[in-house]
Scaffold this active site. Structure first.
Site, short mmCIF file in Angstrom:
data_model
loop_
_atom_site.label_atom_id
_atom_site.label_comp_id
_atom_site.label_asym_id
_atom_site.label_seq_id
_atom_site.Cartn_x
_atom_site.Cartn_y
_atom_site.Cartn_z
N ARG A 132 0.82 -1.21 0.00
CA ARG A 132 0.00 0.00 0.00
C ARG A 132 0.86 1.26 0.00
NH1 ARG A 132 -4.88 0.18 4.26
NH2 ARG A 132 -3.44 1.30 5.63
N LYS A 176 11.28 0.57 6.41
CA LYS A 176 11.60 0.05 7.73
C LYS A 176 10.39 -0.76 8.19
CE LYS A 176 11.05 0.48 11.65
NZ LYS A 176 10.41 -0.51 12.60
N SER A 218 0.79 3.24 15.87
CA SER A 218 0.04 3.82 16.97
C SER A 218 0.05 5.34 16.93
CB SER A 218 0.61 3.35 18.31
OG SER A 218 1.86 3.97 18.55
N GLU A 249 -1.24 6.96 9.16
CA GLU A 249 -2.41 6.10 9.38
C GLU A 249 -2.25 5.54 10.78
OE1 GLU A 249 -4.64 3.40 10.21
OE2 GLU A 249 -3.53 2.11 8.82
N ARG A 256 -11.26 -9.86 12.01
CA ARG A 256 -10.18 -9.81 11.03
C ARG A 256 -8.87 -9.60 11.76
NH1 ARG A 256 -9.33 -5.31 6.23
NH2 ARG A 256 -8.00 -6.57 4.88
N CYS A 280 -6.41 -1.69 12.90
CA CYS A 280 -6.88 -0.36 13.24
C CYS A 280 -8.33 -0.16 12.83
CB CYS A 280 -5.99 0.69 12.59
SG CYS A 280 -5.84 0.50 10.80
#
Length: 493
Positions: free
Chosen positions: A171, A186, A241, A262, A290, A296
């Site tokens: 993505r 990373k 996070s 995100e 899921r 998230c």
């Protein structure tokens, strides 16, 4: 048929264990390594190179050196590399699925679904690569021609999480390739193996050396901090996070980096009195389970109209009770382990705190004894307002249920969080669904659907859930900047 140990060892032998820097797989400059653990057993899968800050800088050196030539590469050629990568990942779907199951824990059937989802970003952005159009127009006063062009932002640092090892890499990497940006990736130190195998596939697909560099490390701050401070880096994309995201945003401000964040979520799952309860339960299973709830986008707070709350809780708990915890490679596994002991401990602390506040355990409620980090699928009712479990991201297979009476009440409860990533609403009334969507403070809405993620759609949130979008036509824009050229009127004498 369960996967054999021989099959697993053969696959692990194909995974590069070094760092990918300027087209070469190499050991860490310090010689250090770290182990990757199977969360279902606690056993070591592989030992891989542990990048140092010097290795990170070497990766940025390679990305910076490759940027100019890569930016000049024809969009069609960049798109063809992505399309070949899509074909190669699809051809090796079973390898990628098994590797993710081994290092992350999700059941093999679900890992196969991630391969399909993750590969689609490669196909989608292979098509978007040739569609980064600008414009040419006349200024209102007629004295200037306006030429608007889209250009790659430059070298990017991509930091991916552990919960979707393939999809989170594709993505970010796919739009960067499509836009003409070079990268330092990373990956999360808990699940870096899938990223390494994917990087090897991109090499096979023809990606030039230096365009993608991979540095896995046990010292994330030590490696990424100097990169963010380096003026050659022009973009930072992070999934993880909210607390870490805030720190990265502060660091990125020094050089005014383009950022995509995100971050965390606390998704409400709202069921109105007119909803198809069976459909809502089916959607709840998807939205909650899921990745064992380690997503998230996972439904965190089940906000159910009081008139159907009893029926929903009973049917939902019955479905949850059928889930079988086992290593994801086992045929009967429908609920894999959590990623590590720390995560499982936090999940149980949230459940215990909710029970202490008066919640009732309908099903589950405890860790599974034995090896690995398994936790029972859990449904809680009578959850007290203000309970920690309603405020924090659970990241586990636990579903707290609260009730509401009116539409205004549902909106208030759904918006009562610092997060704003996604919400789920079940109702037969389309006007109500659209009306609620306009009132909810979220970047995405699943209307009578338990899954919203799609490569063709913009993924992202508001408030403390981040900024920027990934996927869709919006996804490539995150890796482009707009350049305006003012041209003197060519018709002037």
């Amino acid at each position: 048929m369960a996967v054999t140990t021989q099959r697993e060892q053969e696959l692990l032998a194909q995974v590069p264990t070094g760092l990918l820097i300027d087209g070469h797989w190499r050991d860490a400059s310090t010689g250090k390594t770290f182990d990757i653990e199977d969360p279902a057993t606690g056993e070591t899968l592989l030992t891989i190179a542990d990048a140092s800050p010097e290795d990170g800088m070497a990766a940025l050196d390679a990305a910076a050196a490759a940027q100019e030539s890569w930016a000049r590469t024809a969009p069609r050629e960049r798109g063809e590399i992505l399309r070949r990568a899509f074909d190669l990942v699809t051809a090796r779907a079973e390898d990628f699925a098994l590797l993710m199951t081994m290092e992350m824990g999700k059941p093999l059937a679900e890992a196969r679904g991630e391969v399909t989802y993750g590969a689609e970003f490669l196909r989608w952005f292979s098509e978007e690569a040739v569609r980064t159009t600008g414009r040419y127009s006349t200024s209102p006063d007629g004295k200037t021609r306006i030429l608007v062009n889209k250009k790659p932002v430059g070298p990017c640092l991509l930091i991916t999480p552990w919960n979707f090892p393939l999809a989170m890499a594709t993505r970010k990497i796919a739009p960067a390739i499509a836009a003409g940006c070079t990268m330092v990736l990373k990956p999360a130190n808990l699940t870096p193996l899938t990223s390494s195998l994917f990087a090897a596939v991109l090499e096979e697909a023809g990606l030039p050396k230096g365009v993608l560099n991979v540095v896995h490390t046990s010292d994330a701050q030590g490696v990424t901090g100097p990169l963010i401070e380096d003026p050659r880096l022009r973009k930072l994309s992070f999934t993880g996070s909210t607390p870490v995201g805030r720190n990265l945003l502060a660091a990125a401000a020094k050089n005014v980096l383009r950022t995509s964040m995100e971050l965390g979520g606390n998704a409400p799952f709202v069921v109105f009195e007119d909803a198809d309860v069976d459909a809502a339960v089916a959607g709840a299973m998807l939205a909650k389970l899921r990745n064992m709830g380690e997503a998230c986008t996972a439904a965190n707070r089940f906000i159910i109209h009081s008139s159907v709350a009893g029926e929903f809780a009973e049917k939902f708990a019955a479905k949850m009770k059928t889930l079988q915890t086992a290593r994801g490679t086992e045929d009967h596994s429908t609920l894999g382990p959590l990623i590590d002991e720390k995560s499982r401990t936090k999940v149980h602390e949230l459940v215990t705190a909710a029970v202490d506040d008066g919640a009732t355990v309908v099903v589950g409620g405890s860790a599974v004894e034995g090896p690995g980090y398994f936790y029972q699928a859990t449904v809680l009712t009578d959850v007290a307002p203000g309970s920690r479990i309603l405020q924090e991201e659970i990241f586990g297979p636990v579903a707290p249920i609260i009730t509401f009476e009116s539409e205004d009440d549902a909106v208030r409860l759904a918006n009562d969080t610092e997060y704003g990533l996604v919400a789920y609403v079940f109702t037969r009334d389309l006007n109500r669904g659209l009306r609620i969507g306009e009132r909810l403070d979220v970047g995405m809405l699943g209307l009578n659907a338990g899954v919203v993620s799609n490569a063709a759609a913009p993924f992202g949130g508001v408030k403390q859930s981040g900024l920027g979008r990934e996927g869709g036509s919006e996804g490539i824009e995150e890796y482009l900047y707009t350049q305006y050229v003012g041209i003197a009127d060519p018709t002037a004498s």
